[in-house]
Design an enzyme around this catalytic site. Structure first.
Site, mmCIF file in Angstrom:
data_model
loop_
_atom_site.group_PDB
_atom_site.id
_atom_site.type_symbol
_atom_site.label_atom_id
_atom_site.label_comp_id
_atom_site.label_asym_id
_atom_site.label_seq_id
_atom_site.Cartn_x
_atom_site.Cartn_y
_atom_site.Cartn_z
ATOM 1 N N ILE A 13 -78.679 58.642 8.699
ATOM 2 C CA ILE A 13 -78.617 59.680 9.732
ATOM 3 C C ILE A 13 -78.596 59.074 11.141
ATOM 4 O O ILE A 13 -77.990 59.648 12.059
ATOM 5 C CB ILE A 13 -79.751 60.722 9.563
ATOM 6 C CG1 ILE A 13 -79.414 62.012 10.296
ATOM 7 C CG2 ILE A 13 -81.106 60.181 9.996
ATOM 8 C CD1 ILE A 13 -78.227 62.754 9.785
ATOM 9 N N SER A 35 -85.454 48.203 13.230
ATOM 10 C CA SER A 35 -85.113 48.390 11.824
ATOM 11 C C SER A 35 -85.237 47.039 11.148
ATOM 12 O O SER A 35 -84.983 46.016 11.767
ATOM 13 C CB SER A 35 -83.670 48.911 11.704
ATOM 14 O OG SER A 35 -83.532 49.826 10.663
ATOM 15 N N ARG A 36 -85.632 47.059 9.870
ATOM 16 C CA ARG A 36 -85.810 45.777 9.180
ATOM 17 C C ARG A 36 -84.464 45.158 8.840
ATOM 18 O O ARG A 36 -84.293 43.954 8.901
ATOM 19 C CB ARG A 36 -86.629 45.983 7.905
ATOM 20 C CG ARG A 36 -88.015 46.548 8.193
ATOM 21 C CD ARG A 36 -88.633 47.106 6.941
ATOM 22 N NE ARG A 36 -87.719 48.050 6.285
ATOM 23 C CZ ARG A 36 -87.941 48.624 5.120
ATOM 24 N NH1 ARG A 36 -89.065 48.379 4.482
ATOM 25 N NH2 ARG A 36 -87.070 49.464 4.592
ATOM 26 N N LYS A 89 -86.530 65.485 10.734
ATOM 27 C CA LYS A 89 -87.189 66.405 9.816
ATOM 28 C C LYS A 89 -87.379 65.729 8.461
ATOM 29 O O LYS A 89 -86.559 64.884 8.105
ATOM 30 C CB LYS A 89 -86.411 67.714 9.673
ATOM 31 C CG LYS A 89 -84.927 67.608 9.391
ATOM 32 C CD LYS A 89 -84.331 67.116 8.144
ATOM 33 C CE LYS A 89 -84.784 67.490 6.794
ATOM 34 N NZ LYS A 89 -83.814 67.085 5.726
ATOM 35 N N ASP A 167 -85.933 68.513 0.430
ATOM 36 C CA ASP A 167 -85.474 67.829 1.654
ATOM 37 C C ASP A 167 -84.293 68.582 2.279
ATOM 38 O O ASP A 167 -84.369 68.948 3.452
ATOM 39 C CB ASP A 167 -85.130 66.354 1.361
ATOM 40 C CG ASP A 167 -84.494 65.667 2.561
ATOM 41 O OD1 ASP A 167 -85.233 65.191 3.436
ATOM 42 O OD2 ASP A 167 -83.245 65.654 2.661
HETATM 43 P P1 NAP Z 1 -82.166 56.267 4.909
HETATM 44 O O1 NAP Z 1 -80.800 55.905 5.384
HETATM 45 O O2 NAP Z 1 -82.484 56.060 3.475
HETATM 46 O O3 NAP Z 1 -83.311 55.540 5.740
HETATM 47 C C1 NAP Z 1 -83.238 55.343 7.135
HETATM 48 C C2 NAP Z 1 -83.783 53.980 7.482
HETATM 49 O O4 NAP Z 1 -85.197 53.988 7.414
HETATM 50 C C3 NAP Z 1 -83.383 52.887 6.509
HETATM 51 O O5 NAP Z 1 -82.102 52.411 6.796
HETATM 52 C C4 NAP Z 1 -84.476 51.851 6.675
HETATM 53 O O6 NAP Z 1 -84.087 50.947 7.669
HETATM 54 C C5 NAP Z 1 -85.664 52.671 7.127
HETATM 55 N N1 NAP Z 1 -86.632 52.741 6.022
HETATM 56 C C6 NAP Z 1 -86.458 53.282 4.808
HETATM 57 N N2 NAP Z 1 -87.571 53.140 4.052
HETATM 58 C C7 NAP Z 1 -88.448 52.484 4.821
HETATM 59 C C8 NAP Z 1 -89.779 52.016 4.620
HETATM 60 N N3 NAP Z 1 -90.411 52.232 3.461
HETATM 61 N N4 NAP Z 1 -90.389 51.386 5.630
HETATM 62 C C9 NAP Z 1 -89.767 51.201 6.801
HETATM 63 N N5 NAP Z 1 -88.498 51.593 7.043
HETATM 64 C C10 NAP Z 1 -87.862 52.228 6.068
HETATM 65 O O7 NAP Z 1 -82.505 57.785 5.231
HETATM 66 P P2 NAP Z 1 -81.667 58.886 6.042
HETATM 67 O O8 NAP Z 1 -80.743 59.571 5.112
HETATM 68 O O9 NAP Z 1 -81.116 58.313 7.293
HETATM 69 O O10 NAP Z 1 -82.834 59.936 6.339
HETATM 70 C C11 NAP Z 1 -83.874 59.655 7.246
HETATM 71 C C12 NAP Z 1 -84.513 60.957 7.687
HETATM 72 O O11 NAP Z 1 -83.496 61.790 8.253
HETATM 73 C C13 NAP Z 1 -85.127 61.765 6.540
HETATM 74 O O12 NAP Z 1 -86.323 62.350 6.939
HETATM 75 C C14 NAP Z 1 -84.076 62.836 6.231
HETATM 76 O O13 NAP Z 1 -84.647 64.031 5.732
HETATM 77 C C15 NAP Z 1 -83.475 63.051 7.614
HETATM 78 N N6 NAP Z 1 -82.089 63.540 7.581
HETATM 79 C C16 NAP Z 1 -81.160 62.933 6.760
HETATM 80 C C17 NAP Z 1 -79.869 63.451 6.692
HETATM 81 C C18 NAP Z 1 -78.808 62.832 5.808
HETATM 82 O O14 NAP Z 1 -77.703 63.383 5.703
HETATM 83 N N7 NAP Z 1 -79.050 61.690 5.167
HETATM 84 C C19 NAP Z 1 -79.516 64.566 7.460
HETATM 85 C C20 NAP Z 1 -80.469 65.116 8.324
HETATM 86 C C21 NAP Z 1 -81.743 64.592 8.361
HETATM 87 P P3 NAP Z 1 -84.462 49.377 7.526
HETATM 88 O O15 NAP Z 1 -84.414 49.021 6.065
HETATM 89 O O16 NAP Z 1 -83.428 48.701 8.343
HETATM 90 O O17 NAP Z 1 -85.847 49.261 8.087
#
Ligand code: NAP
Length: 306
Positions: A13, A35-36, A89, A167
């Site tokens: 996101i 970010s890691r 969110k 979610d």
């Molecule tokens: P994601 O790509 O799986 O995770 C985002 C980043 O968070 C990862 O690239 C990682 O970066 C970091 N991360 C993940 N697990 C972690 C951990 N245990 N400790 C520290 N850093 C961690 O997730 P996303 O889809 O972007 O969603 C993130 C948030 O946005 C959620 O709350 C979701 O509900 C919301 N959201 C998502 C979407 C969608 O379409 N995906 C839409 C609207 C809102 P590093 O590994 O580089 O640290």
């Protein structure tokens, strides 16, 4: 002058929505990422939040795009360092975490914004205005999509705290709580758990006031994101996640909003909150999800593999 902001958790996101929205706005300057593994070309990169907070006291705002479980520690660190914070969110993995963050923001006199991006969909405010003053007789949410398309390989959504289908479901509930401001009571829920996963892949909810919802991540066709509301003055339907609105089957022409787009509007709102260090932190969608886990019946749903 543009306000410096750090973007934390460079994943799906952050790349799809946050970075482009910040870059397109004259109000913001993307000054650092944390970010890691993730990074954005041309933006100073930190691997951990504490290093960024101490190295860059000139960055007053932090936007957190991590999944909910790891996000609390990052939010706490940023608030304790006196930074304004914007949260993806849902605002936390637990309600107690959310209250703790709100208390920290008050203590440090900084802005805190629990964003609900779906509330910024083009037709949501028009739907709220249309419903106002009418009696709601019943309402139904249909939120069906393919988890493999929208969360490819993201195991965290199926781990405790990831909420599973709730979610995306919480997006629908964020719209519901915006257009029907009275806090409904959840009266029953069925949560369909795959046998090998820790969160539900489908959920059926029954609220007071004749409001029901079906969320399903097993949809293989086109996604269906609709909210139908029957009132004493006609029938409203929000379609495409709140992007389009129909009254008694006829599409409503929506007035232009500026800026256009859910995430550009969230960043415009965050900029407005900074002036008086305001807290905008509506937990009602989160309360409904927490209640679903409290009173929901568990139903077996077979295995789920990517
Ligand atoms: P994601 O790509 O799986 O995770 C985002 C980043 O968070 C990862 O690239 C990682 O970066 C970091 N991360 C993940 N697990 C972690 C951990 N245990 N400790 C520290 N850093 C961690 O997730 P996303 O889809 O972007 O969603 C993130 C948030 O946005 C959620 O709350 C979701 O509900 C919301 N959201 C998502 C979407 C969608 O379409 N995906 C839409 C609207 C809102 P590093 O590994 O580089 O640290």
């Amino acid at each position: 002058m543009a306000m410096k902001i750090a973007l934390v958790g460079i994943g799906k996101i952050a790349v799809d929505q946050h970075a482009p929205s910040i870059s397109a706005s004259p109000e913001w300057e993307l000054a650092a990422t944390v970010s890691r593994r993730g990074a954005l070309q041309g933006v100073e990169r930190y691997l951990d939040i504490d290093t960024m907070l101490s190295a860059r006291p000139d960055i007053p705002v932090v936007s957190l795009c991590l999944p909910p479980v790891p996000r609390f520690a990052y939010a706490k660190a940023a608030l304790e360092a006196g930074r304004h914070v914007m949260l993806e969110k849902p605002p936390g993995a637990t309600l107690a975490e959310c209250y703790a963050l709100e208390a920290l923001a008050r203590q440090h006199k900084v802005a805190l914004f629990a964003t609900w991006h779906s509330r910024e969909a083009a037709a949501v405010s028009a739907a709220r205005d249309w419903i106002e003053g009418k009696e709601v007789l019943r309402a139904h949410i249909t939120w069906r999509e393919d988890v493999r398309k929208w969360h490819p390989g993201q195991d965290w959504v199926f781990e405790p705290g990831g909420m599973g289908v709730l979610d995306p479901g919480i997006n629908a509930l964020s719209i519901l709580t915006e257009i029907l401001p009275e806090l409904l009571r959840l009266q029953g829920a069925r949560l369909h758990f795959p046998e090998n996963r820790g969160t539900p892949i489908a959920a059926d909810l029954e609220f007071s006031n004749g409001v029901t919802a079906e969320f399903d991540w097993r949809e293989r066709g086109r996604e269906i994101w609709t909210i139908e509301v029957e009132t004493d003055g006609g029938r409203l339907m929000l379609a495409e996640g709140g992007a389009r609105m129909f009254v008694d089957g006829i599409e409503t022409r929506l007035s232009e909003q500026s800026p256009s787009g859910e995430y550009p509007r969230l960043y415009a709102r965050m900029a407005a909150l900074l002036g008086n260090s305001e807290i905008e932190f509506d937990l009602r969608p989160m309360i409904h999800v927490a209640d679903a886990f409290m009173i929901g019946d568990r139903v077996a749903a077979g295995r789920f593999d990517w």
